[in-house]
Motif scaffolding. Structure first.
Motif, PDB file in Angstrom:
ATOM      1  N   TYR A   1       4.447   5.556  -5.426  1.00  0.00           N
ATOM      2  CA  TYR A   1       4.598   5.329  -6.853  1.00  0.00           C
ATOM      3  C   TYR A   1       3.827   5.198  -7.823  1.00  0.00           C
ATOM      4  N   GLY A   2       2.628   5.060  -7.499  1.00  0.00           N
ATOM      5  CA  GLY A   2       1.325   4.739  -8.204  1.00  0.00           C
ATOM      6  C   GLY A   2       0.919   3.313  -8.609  1.00  0.00           C
ATOM      7  N   PRO A   3      -0.122   3.110  -8.848  1.00  0.00           N
ATOM      8  CA  PRO A   3      -0.723   1.680  -8.791  1.00  0.00           C
ATOM      9  C   PRO A   3      -0.285   0.996 -10.307  1.00  0.00           C
TER      10      PRO A   3
ATOM     11  N   GLY B   1       0.987  -1.112   0.189  1.00  0.00           N
ATOM     12  CA  GLY B   1      -0.111   0.027  -0.076  1.00  0.00           C
ATOM     13  C   GLY B   1       0.853   1.253   0.051  1.00  0.00           C
ATOM     14  N   ARG B   2       1.949   1.394   0.906  1.00  0.00           N
ATOM     15  CA  ARG B   2       2.744   2.571   0.763  1.00  0.00           C
ATOM     16  C   ARG B   2       3.292   2.640  -0.686  1.00  0.00           C
TER      17      ARG B   2
ATOM     18  N   PRO C   1      -4.177  -2.344  -5.260  1.00  0.00           N
ATOM     19  CA  PRO C   1      -3.693  -1.416  -6.515  1.00  0.00           C
ATOM     20  C   PRO C   1      -5.132  -1.133  -7.595  1.00  0.00           C
ATOM     21  N   PHE C   2      -5.940  -1.932  -7.462  1.00  0.00           N
ATOM     22  CA  PHE C   2      -7.338  -1.627  -8.551  1.00  0.00           C
ATOM     23  C   PHE C   2      -8.271  -0.771  -7.489  1.00  0.00           C
TER      24      PHE C   2
END
Length: 417
Positions: free
Chosen positions: A79-81, A73-74, A126-127
């Protein structure tokens, strides 16, 4: 026709991204979660492992993934998904090849754990973060549509994976899973996925805010991890979700074996399991539509938990009869439809998006206790030869979940701009 294609060409990019995300989630959920029950019988027969031992591979793997979730999660928040999904897909594909070499119980546990940790990078967190960034006013609907991918994974992939296992055995099915994962996720990440609307010069939801309201970037609003962790609301929500998924995860592992134990053939059991999963496609869309109109998601969570309690009670009372299974499917489809959607909507509404992925990861660590449920359910079956007491256990966990959601409903939310 020309006008139709012109409208599609100028549609909000978030909808295209959402469509690709549904495909990705369906593939990941279908291969890894919904199809796990298909491996129980083959592994029992080939290696002589108990049902609790086979299910233990799933639980131990998810435990490792849960502890990795805050770090994942961090990374996503930082950095973005998109980048994390791409790396995770390649590593997950390689880990499926590793699973195909399993010959000892310790390897089953270790390889499943490696697969689950890498899969954490390309699946739920991420999604959910990606779609929450691209949709604000219609987030409930978008999350509902994304949830249909989870349901489609069970509906479409379980029969396919059963056919693959029949054709190339369980080892070959893992090789197929690895190749397909990389082949689908890699072009999605490179060609379609973008981290934020601003990456392509778009506005969130594809439209300006209503007249008189200031323009804001929802990704910049919310509370920090430290602030969220100091609120009682966060911990009550985490406990409620733990109890909720205690019941759901156990059924995902033991659903097919339960139907087989009730006297249904493997083919019929897989079909019933697929119906239970696929029925959520419509109900998740309906839940997503209603979610944008429900002021407190905790109330909706209480309702869906109540439906699942009634579903398990039906199986217990009717002992898996045809009529009982039919009633169960209706209750399960309605209740389970809101399950995976409640978690992200609760967190975004309560704490915003600044640290959403990190908080979702922490919730998964807290919720790692629910991963004991497949092992316990398997041990109950091994000891009693049936699932009756396992169903009682799952009813209790869902009832506790509903009570905790009620407590969360009464607690105040932190304020943020």
């Amino acid at each position: 026709m020309t006008r139709y294609w012109r409208r599609l060409r100028h549609a909000y990019y978030g909808w295209w991204l959402l469509a690709g995300s549904v495909v990705a989630v369906a593939l990941a959920a279908g291969i890894s979660f919904w199809s796990f029950g298909l491996y129980v019988d083959p592994l029992e027969q080939e290696f002589g492992w108990s049902r609790a031992q086979v299910a233990g591979g799933f639980s131990i793997a998810q435990l490792g993934a849960g502890f990795a979730a805050p770090l994942v999660g961090r990374w996503i928040d930082r950095y973005g998904p998109r980048r994390i999904i791409l790396i995770g897909a390649v590593l997950t594909g390689a880990s499926y090849l590793l699973l195909a070499t399993t010959s000892e119980l310790w390897q089953w546990f270790v390889y499943q754990s490696i697969n689950a940790v890498f899969r954490q990078m390309m699946f739920f967190i991420p999604f959910q973060t990606l779609i929450s960034r691209w949709f604000d006013r219609r987030r409930g609907l978008a999350v509902g549509i994304l949830g249909t991918g989870f349901a489609l994974g069970g509906l479409v992939l379980v029969p396919i994976m059963r056919a693959v296992i029949d054709a190339v055995q369980w080892e070959g099915s893992f090789v197929v899973a690895g190749i397909v994962t990389v082949a689908i996720f890699t072009p999605l990440c490179i060609l379609l996925i973008r981290d934020n609307p601003s990456d392509i010069g778009a506005e969130v939801d594809g439209a300006a805010p209503p007249a008189g309201e200031p323009r804001t970037d929802p990704a910049l609003t919310g509370v920090t991890v430290q602030v969220a962790l100091r609120t009682p609301l966060f911990w009550v929500i985490a406990a409620a979700l733990t109890a909720f998924f205690f019941g759901m995860v156990a059924w995902m592992v033991h659903g097919i074996p339960y139907f087989e134990a009730a006297g249904y053939s493997t083919e019929r059991a897989a079909l019933l399991f697929s119906i239970a999963a696929g029925g959520g496609v419509v109900t998740r869309l309906g839940f997503g539509y209603l979610a944008d109109r429900i002021p407190r998601m905790e109330a909706a969570a209480m309702v869906v938990a109540g439906f699942i309690v009634c579903a398990f009670a039906t199986l217990l009372i009717t002992e898996g009869s045809v009529v009982g299974v039919a009633i169960f499917l209706v209750l399960w489809v309605v209740g389970a439809s809101g399950g995976p959607m409640v978690e992200p909507l609760l967190l975004t509404r309560s704490f915003g998006l600044v640290a959403f992925a990190s908080l979702l990861g922490i919730v998964q660590v807290v919720g790692s206790l629910h991963l004991a449920s497949p092992i316990i359910a398997g041990a109950i079956f091994d000891a009693t030869g049936g699932y009756e007491w396992a169903l009682v256990m799952l009813m209790g966990s869902m009832g506790l979940s509903a009570a905790l959601f009620w407590v969360a409903w009464r607690l105040p939310r932190p304020h943020y701009g």
